[in-house]
Design a protein around this motif. Structure first.
Motif: not given
Length: 313
Positions: A247-248, A251, A256, A259, A270, A272, A281-282, A284-285
């Motif tokens: 994930s890092r 992101l 981002m 993270t 994370s 930005t 990003a949200q 994707w998470l």
């Protein structure tokens, strides 16, 4: 009369400041990310009822609940045996890295202090919160309790006169936080850390933290991002959090700025300065890190209010 208190979620460590830095969180959609405690007088004894999304994950025996224990502790400190009736609205998952126990403790002790006419001033109540939180975790750490209670980004000082103090924050930053839906024991995550560190690691920790505080006062966002690095905990904890390292990397590709791990995990944060990037990003998470129906994500700012009464609003 009933008193209702809200205590926000918090990030301990904030990556760069292991045990020495903490930030309170406020979702930008206006939702409350934190626990609430209501209190009113009762004829005798302590009664506790549970509500909220995560209530079923708590001990169902009231005496095993930390809010019940907070009431016992507070009354002992005052030397009183008044009856109180408490309601805990548990909105934070246990073992999430979002200061779940701190939120319950702070909301409970703040509510009790209000109910009994504020016998403790701010610093005395903060020390009481830290003392009780220490009974749970085994040692006193204010990096969740302090921002949860006072709001903002709090730097731990632990001097005779002052437990902590707020440092300036970057108003343009969005903090995307994602809880995947699993719980991790803080004690077990602490056990992953080495007993000793190399001198170079200790120097890097001091350099990054002092540079981050300096950059915060200078409002130098690029410097702050450059030094927002965790050299003490993340290298040892990252592999124990499923999906964190992937994930890092993802992101970073999204754009981002940095993270890290919130508290001892598994929640990640994370950063930005661009809302559109935060939204990407949200998304994707939500798809790749959060387990549907068990976890959640929020785009947040730093909560500057801290703990407050909601029955007066």
């Amino acid at each position: 009369m009933s008193v209702t208190v809200y205590a926000p979620a918090s990030m301990g460590n904030v990556g760069v400041g292991f045990d020495l830095l903490g930030g309170a969180l406020a979702p930008i959609d206006g939702s409350l990310l934190g626990d609430r405690v209501s209190i009113k007088a009762a004829k005798a004894g302590i009664a506790l009822a549970l509500d909220g999304r995560w209530a079923d994950k708590l001990p169902q025996n009231p005496q095993e609940n930390i809010v019940f224990q907070c009431a016992e502790f507070f009354l002992q400190q005052l030397g009183r045996d008044d009856g109180v009736e408490l309601l805990l609205e548990k909105n934070l998952p246990v073992g999430s890295g979002l200061g779940s126990s701190a939120s319950s403790v702070v909301a409970a002790l703040y509510a009790l202090n209000e109910h009994f006419g504020s016998p403790y001033d701010q610093q005395a109540l903060l020390r009481l919160m830290g003392e009780f939180e220490g009974k749970i975790s085994g040692s006193i750490h204010y990096d969740n309790v302090a921002p949860c209670y006072l709001g903002g980004m709090q730097l731990m000082l632990d001097t005779p006169a002052k437990v902590c103090d707020a440092i300036p924050t970057f108003d343009e930053w969005y903090w995307v936080v994602a809880y995947p839906g699993i719980s991790l024991s803080t004690a077990k995550m602490r056990a992953l850390l080495p007993e000793q560190y190399d001198k170079s690691t200790a120097i890097d920790f001091g350099r990054y933290l002092s540079a981050f505080v300096h950059a915060s006062y200078q409002q130098d966002a690029s410097m702050a991002i450059a030094v927002l690095k965790d050299v003490l905990a993340e290298p040892y904890r990252a592999g124990a959090i499923p999906g964190y390292e992937a994930s890092r990397a993802a992101l970073s590709q999204i754009g981002m700025l940095t993270t890290g791990i919130s508290g001892s995990g598994p929640t990640l944060f994370s950063v930005t300065d661009n809302l559109e990037t935060a939204q990407k990003a949200q998304a994707w998470l939500q798809k790749n890190y959060v387990e549907a129906g068990k976890g959640f994500s929020h785009i947040c700012k730093i909560d500057t209010q801290g703990t407050r009464r909601t029955d007066l609003v």
